[in-house]
Design a protein around this motif. Structure first.
Motif, PDB file in Angstrom:
ATOM      1  N   ASP A  12      19.955  34.274 -21.306  1.00  0.00           N
ATOM      2  CA  ASP A  12      19.220  35.512 -20.674  1.00  0.00           C
ATOM      3  C   ASP A  12      19.622  36.681 -21.278  1.00  0.00           C
ATOM      4  OD1 ASP A  12      17.900  36.133 -18.348  1.00  0.00           O
ATOM      5  OD2 ASP A  12      19.777  37.024 -18.017  1.00  0.00           O
ATOM      6  N   SER A  15      17.623  37.043 -24.558  1.00  0.00           N
ATOM      7  CA  SER A  15      16.034  37.403 -24.383  1.00  0.00           C
ATOM      8  C   SER A  15      15.789  38.684 -23.732  1.00  0.00           C
ATOM      9  CB  SER A  15      15.528  36.233 -23.383  1.00  0.00           C
ATOM     10  OG  SER A  15      14.302  36.353 -23.084  1.00  0.00           O
ATOM     11  N   ARG A  16      16.635  38.942 -22.556  1.00  0.00           N
ATOM     12  CA  ARG A  16      16.234  40.368 -22.082  1.00  0.00           C
ATOM     13  C   ARG A  16      16.653  41.288 -22.615  1.00  0.00           C
ATOM     14  NH1 ARG A  16      20.047  42.046 -19.085  1.00  0.00           N
ATOM     15  NH2 ARG A  16      21.205  39.985 -18.905  1.00  0.00           N
ATOM     16  N   GLN A  18      17.345  42.070 -26.048  1.00  0.00           N
ATOM     17  CA  GLN A  18      16.455  42.534 -27.146  1.00  0.00           C
ATOM     18  C   GLN A  18      17.284  43.336 -28.109  1.00  0.00           C
ATOM     19  OE1 GLN A  18      13.471  40.731 -28.307  1.00  0.00           O
ATOM     20  NE2 GLN A  18      13.912  39.459 -26.710  1.00  0.00           N
ATOM     21  N   GLU A  44      21.846  29.918 -32.056  1.00  0.00           N
ATOM     22  CA  GLU A  44      20.927  30.796 -31.421  1.00  0.00           C
ATOM     23  C   GLU A  44      20.609  31.887 -32.523  1.00  0.00           C
ATOM     24  OE1 GLU A  44      19.017  30.208 -29.069  1.00  0.00           O
ATOM     25  OE2 GLU A  44      20.681  28.487 -28.180  1.00  0.00           O
TER      26      GLU A  44
END
Length: 341
Positions: A12, A15-16, A18, A44
């Protein structure tokens, strides 16, 4: 590697954020911080560098004394760790960051540079003490990692479906039946015996021997005693099952985002106190929770609490060792469902 909920927290964040913030994963020693972070990096990112400050050379530490030339810093890290970094596709891990406080001060500049992502890990006992004189970056998020909760313990033993099904039963308040409830309480007591440290769980799965598990836990306890050498530790701990059950319920509540509150007040005409073990939010109201280490369903303290604060009380809970039930206005909850409160 065991499946850990921290992995989803990191997903999370990636993704959030960046790349706009670094992530600090803090927690007690041996809860699995380094393991889950490196596995996250491996899966990842295109590449990663792990700087383990507990063993890093003086030259590596001194790289962070002056971060005015980031091109030089990144070149040095790539050469020293034989890894290539790719803009926007690589992660740098600062493991045991409390051993090199200057790194945390450098994080602000590293993040604003924007080339790579950064995750720090640190042990709670030392991380705050070692950064007293350091300017803590505002570009840093924090996540607290704890020992494996009951659900993670069951995942490790192959019980992926157990907790979702228990959550359904809890929501519907349907008893599971005495035989199934006894089996689930045996699983919960095994969790209590083994604990949530990944090394102890691994020892159980490898050996099925609680003596081997105990050996692992003794090593961990010795490490904790070294960290807390300035704190006076008593040589003996009285066996109090009530305390043990209260502590494991506290761990389950904390692992699921609950803050821990309790309440005491005097019993009229006596020198003793009423005590509510936990108070949990219930919409605009609160719910008292009493924990029992047996199947007894007495609940004098919650009853008195509800009489004193009737307009503010939602549900009443008794956490005990039997199946789901109801005793008057009190919901009787088996210990293995305490995470759902």
């Amino acid at each position: 590697m065991f499946r850990r909920k921290m992995y989803d927290v990191l997903l999370d964040w990636k993704s959030r954020s960046q790349g706009r913030t670094a992530m600090l994963v803090e927690g007690a020693r041996r809860v699995g911080k380094s393991t889950v972070v490196e596995e996250f990096a491996r899966r990842e990112y295109r590449s990663y560098i792990l700087v383990y400050f507990a063993e890093a050379s003086r030259d590596v530490r001194e790289l962070f004394d002056d971060v005015s030339d980031l091109d030089y810093l990144f070149l040095q890290l790539q050469l020293r760790y034989s890894a290539r970094l790719f803009d926007g596709e690589s992660l740098i891990i600062f493991d045991e960051v409390q051993m090199c406080p200057r790194v945390r001060q450098a994080v602000k500049q590293l993040v604003r540079d924007g080339r790579y992502d950064y995750i720090e890990t640190g042990s709670l006992v030392l991380i705050h003490r070692n950064t007293r004189d350091i300017l803590i970056p505002s570009d840093e998020e924090r996540a607290r990692m704890r020992p494996m909760d009951l659900e993670e313990f069951l995942w490790a033993r192959g019980g992926d479906a157990t907790v979702p099904l228990l959550r359904q039963a809890f929501a519907s308040r349907r008893p599971l039946g005495e035989r199934l409830s006894r089996k689930l309480m045996r699983d919960f007591r095994l969790y209590m015996l083994v604990g949530g440290m990944p090394q102890a769980v691994d020892a159980l799965l490898r050996t099925n021997d609680l003596l081997a598990v105990d050996d692992v836990k003794r090593v961990i306890v010795d490490l904790y005693e070294e960290d807390m050498h300035k704190i006076s530790l008593s040589d003996k701990l009285p066996v109090n099952l009530g305390m043990v059950y209260e502590n494991v319920v506290a761990q389950e509540l904390t692992a699921h985002g609950r803050r821990l509150f309790y309440h005491t007040w005097p019993k009229p005409g006596t020198t003793r106190n009423y005590k509510i073990d936990f108070i949990v939010p219930d919409g605009k109201k609160v719910s008292p929770v009493e924990v029992k280490s047996s199947n007894y369903r007495t609940h004098a303290s919650p009853d008195a609490f509800c009489g004193k604060y009737s307009s503010r009380v939602g549900r009443r809970y008794l956490v005990y060792t039997k199946d789901l039930d109801r005793d008057g206005a009190v919901d009787c909850i088996p210990t293995y469902m305490s995470a759902f409160l």
